[in-house]
Design a protein around this motif. Structure first.
Motif, PDB file in Angstrom:
ATOM      1  N   GLY A   6     -18.507  -7.380 -42.667  1.00 45.86           N
ATOM      2  CA  GLY A   6     -19.038  -8.721 -42.541  1.00 45.86           C
ATOM      3  C   GLY A   6     -20.317  -8.926 -43.322  1.00 45.86           C
ATOM      4  N   ASN A   7     -20.813 -10.151 -43.294  1.00 48.09           N
ATOM      5  CA  ASN A   7     -22.065 -10.519 -43.956  1.00 48.09           C
ATOM      6  C   ASN A   7     -23.197 -10.379 -42.946  1.00 48.09           C
ATOM      7  OD1 ASN A   7     -24.244 -11.728 -45.240  1.00 48.09           O
ATOM      8  ND2 ASN A   7     -23.017 -13.384 -46.119  1.00 48.09           N
ATOM      9  N   GLY A   8     -24.082  -9.409 -43.189  1.00 50.90           N
ATOM     10  CA  GLY A   8     -25.164  -9.147 -42.252  1.00 50.90           C
ATOM     11  C   GLY A   8     -26.454  -9.876 -42.559  1.00 50.90           C
ATOM     12  N   ASN A   9     -26.451 -10.717 -43.549  1.00 46.78           N
ATOM     13  CA  ASN A   9     -27.679 -11.421 -43.927  1.00 46.78           C
ATOM     14  C   ASN A   9     -27.909 -12.625 -43.011  1.00 46.78           C
ATOM     15  OD1 ASN A   9     -28.357  -9.763 -46.251  1.00 46.78           O
ATOM     16  ND2 ASN A   9     -26.535 -10.649 -47.208  1.00 46.78           N
ATOM     17  N   GLU A  16     -24.643 -12.671 -34.286  1.00 45.86           N
ATOM     18  CA  GLU A  16     -23.633 -12.947 -35.302  1.00 45.86           C
ATOM     19  C   GLU A  16     -22.415 -12.061 -35.107  1.00 45.86           C
ATOM     20  OE1 GLU A  16     -22.161 -14.509 -39.160  1.00 45.86           O
ATOM     21  OE2 GLU A  16     -23.317 -15.206 -37.426  1.00 45.86           O
ATOM     22  N   ILE A  21     -18.366 -12.782 -35.460  1.00 48.89           N
ATOM     23  CA  ILE A  21     -17.473 -11.913 -36.230  1.00 48.89           C
ATOM     24  C   ILE A  21     -16.377 -11.321 -35.354  1.00 48.89           C
ATOM     25  CG2 ILE A  21     -17.348  -9.814 -37.617  1.00 48.89           C
ATOM     26  CD1 ILE A  21     -20.156 -10.410 -38.618  1.00 48.89           C
ATOM     27  N   GLY A  46     -28.324  -2.379 -42.879  1.00 51.77           N
ATOM     28  CA  GLY A  46     -27.171  -2.462 -41.995  1.00 51.77           C
ATOM     29  C   GLY A  46     -27.156  -1.361 -40.963  1.00 51.77           C
TER      30      GLY A  46
END
Length: 688
Positions: A6-9, A16, A21, A46
């Motif tokens: 996934g996008n962790g930003n 999130e 997710i 991460g």
């Protein structure tokens, strides 16, 4: 397993992950709702996010891993009991001292131990830092441990080591740089003069083979720092790049006269032993010889190395070895960057080097042969006890210095019996007296770097020229590395011990004969065999394959002193006409006459075309006939395994194929056509 990346930003990663997710994955995929069947890992930032979920939501994921991450926040009040009881595996990974997480991981492991948090530590990866090389290895180790139903092996990966202390280079401004620790990690630090710079990097010959590679430095207070390693045990040269400008490292007292921005350092160890200083009093002496140059119209200088125990009054004069620098360099380079003094000292100390006087002159002149013969050598003869016998004189050089060496070999053959060229070709064959060169030369040995060396092509293309001229030579093969000092140091280490060694009184040339091929072919695979004999002992047999005047393959076998020997090789070549040129060399340096034999190769498969009389219905046939062609000759066809021998003529036919004829059947058939060399082509056809 199902793997989600996934996008962790995001500002709140746990929210999130758990609120967006995971529910999205559960809606879209067939995943287990059991938390025991869920794992979480991340690298760098991460990894910190993975630990945050582990700490704040223990049990949501049964297996946790952090790759190159150690900044986990305040660890004094974490829910240790819940984290231990609800987690099957927590494994921590870190790279070597160049990993920015190295000290953070050490501190975190100490805190985990103090709090009683259960974890596995994969150990310090000695070969990778904070980069994808390390993280890929981490994933390779972690993923197979998941969902096996068995306890994870707590051991470290092979070759990894314990993390026993923080990496603490000296405090800024307290030590000259680079700072080298005992594991080969090197820390660079600038002075404060670049405090306002926007970008600083260190550029050095630490890429594979000695190529140059830049490493970005980081701002630490009013200085810039970078740690690299572990570095190979060798000699390095580098420069700083400050806002796109090359700058000398003012903290390093070393210098290179021809490269004012360079500094140098040595990573010591067995790998760099020959480049290291010998104990005091056990090496030779290095002096500066000044001389008047009529060619340059000025006073000039040369470095001169004399062996340990050099005796100016000795009855037997010493051999002379003149060692030349390259283009854009000067007389100091072999000492300042080439480590010639250390190489000669160590080889002498090892007993591998004949006592000799080595002169390293300034070759930057319009007429090098005149400078050498009229200025450099007479000055050395005046000041040192050196022999006037050409058999006791050697000449070598790198790059442009190698070209200068060749100019002397061509123009004055026999004045220096030992010739070495490092990254320099032979050049034009016009006006070359090959007989005089062979008669007056004990050794002519060529060296080159790999294809990243811009002179590689020149050296390789020189070999057929020398073969054609009949000049006797040795080719050292490819030294891995570019057009640079790593390669030239290795060349000197190989070349110098060969000089002035006692030669057997053997002037008889070996005899070499070609056993196969014994006909002109054509061949599919060429079985090459050359036999040779020499009562004094053979060194090697060499066979070079040419297409026209182009060398396409070179093969050889070392014989290590055997009185008779065989060189065999199987050649797989494209179709065409070739010539093999072969000879043998003995231990005394004698070379047999070069033999030559022409042959041809055919690897072209035969062709089959459907004949007009074939009866077709769409893409299928009632009957089908083929016209077969191969320039060498058609040997046979196989139809569904049934063999039909043909006449070995270039043209042949297979006529009237129908079910029951020559093994053909109704439906799909396979026909393989072979030529007399074994080349084949497969065709399929369908019969009604």
């Amino acid at each position: 397993m199902l793997v989600v990346m996934g996008n962790g930003n995001v500002p709140d990663f746990p929210a999130e992950l758990l609120e967006n997710i995971v529910p999205a994955v559960e809606d879209a995929y067939n995943v287990s709702p059991n938390r025991k069947n869920r794992a979480l890992a991340g690298l760098s930032m991460g990894g910190g996010q993975a630990f945050e979920v582990f700490r704040d939501h223990p049990g949501q994921f049964a297996s946790i891993a952090t790759f190159g991450a150690g900044r986990f926040g305040d660890l004094s009040d974490i829910p240790v009991r819940q984290m231990n009881n609800r987690t099957d595996l927590f494994r921590v990974y870190v790279g070597n001292k160049t990993d920015i997480a190295y000290n953070d991981v050490y501190d975190s492991l100490q805190a985990f131990d103090a709090a009683g948090l259960e974890y596995q530590f994969d150990g310090v990866n000695p070969d990778a830092g904070h980069n994808w090389n390390a993280w890929q290895e981490n994933l390779i180790d972690f993923a197979p441990r998941l969902f096996t139903g068995e306890a994870s092996d707590p051991g470290m990966s092979e070759g990894h080591t314990a993390l026993t202390e923080r990496f603490e280079p000296p405090a800024p401004g307290t030590t000259p740089t680079p700072f080298i620790d005992d594991e080969g990690f090197v820390t660079f630090e600038t002075t404060t003069e670049f405090a306002d710079a926007e970008y600083v990097s260190v550029w050095a010959n630490w890429a594979p083979g000695g190529s140059w590679l830049r490493v970005e430095m980081q701002k630490v207070g009013d200085r810039w720092r970078a740690t690299v390693g572990p570095l190979e045990e060798k000699f390095y040269h580098y420069r700083l790049i400050v806002d796109r400008q090359s700058v000398k490292d003012a903290s390093n007292p070393t210098s290179v006269a021809s490269e004012p921005a360079w500094s140098t350092f040595l990573v010591e160890g067995e790998g760099s032993r020959l480049l290291s200083d010998v104990p005091e009093g056990e090496g030779g002496n290095l002096e500066v010889m000044t001389y008047q140059s009529a060619v340059a119209g000025q006073e000039r200088s040369a470095y001169v190395w004399t062996p340990p125990g050099y005796d100016a009054e000795r009855a037997a004069p010493y051999p002379l070895f003149v060692l030349n620098h390259g283009g854009g360099q000067s007389w100091t380079d072999w000492v300042e960057v080439g480590r010639a003094r250390q190489i000669l000292d160590n080889l002498s100390r090892d007993g591998a080097l004949k006592d000799m006087v080595v002169v390293m002159p300034n070759g930057n002149v319009s007429n090098y042969p005149a400078e050498l013969r009229e200025n450099v050598v007479p000055a050395a003869e005046e000041r040192y006890n050196i022999s006037s016998d050409p058999a006791k004189r050697a000449l070598a050089g790198l790059s442009a210095g190698g070209a200068r060496t060749v100019s002397v070999l061509k123009g004055y053959p026999g004045e220096f019996a030992w010739i070495g060229t490092f990254a320099a070709g032979f050049g034009s064959a016009n006006g070359v007296d090959a007989e005089a060169i062979n008669a007056g030369t004990e050794l002519y040995r060529l060296y080159t770097g790999d294809i990243t060396d811009f002179t590689y092509g020149s050296v390789i293309n020189s070999l057929p020229v020398l073969d054609e001229l009949g000049i006797e030579y040795e080719f050292d093969g490819v030294t891995v590395g570019p057009h640079g000092w790593d390669v030239w140091q290795k060349n000197l280490i190989d070349f110098a011990p060969r000089l002035f060694q006692s030669l057997p009184a053997d002037t008889t040339r070996p005899e070499a004969s070609l056993v196969t091929p014994d006909s002109a072919g054509p061949f599919r695979d060429v079985a090459l065999r050359v036999d040779a004999t020499d009562v004094g002992g053979l060194q090697r047999i060499v066979s070079n394959i040419y297409q026209g005047n182009t060398l396409v393959q070179s093969t050889q076998s070392a014989l290590d002193g055997a009185e008779s020997g065989t060189h065999e090789a199987t050649l797989q070549l494209p179709s065409g006409d070739y010539t093999v040129k072969y000879n043998a060399q003995d231990l005394a340096g004698n070379t047999s006459q070069t033999g030559s034999f022409a042959f041809s190769v055919d690897v072209t498969a035969p062709e089959a075309t459907v004949k007009p009389e074939s009866v077709a219905t769409g893409d299928t046939y009632d009957t089908v006939s083929y016209k077969l062609y191969d320039a060498v000759g058609i040997d046979r066809v196989e139809i569904n395994g049934v063999v039909k021998d043909l006449t070995n003529n270039p043209w042949s036919d297979v006529n009237g194929l129908a079910p029951g004829v020559f093994g053909a059947v109704q439906g799909e058939n396979t026909m393989v056509v072979y030529d007399v060399l074994g080349n084949s082509t497969t065709y399929t056809f369908v019969l009604n």
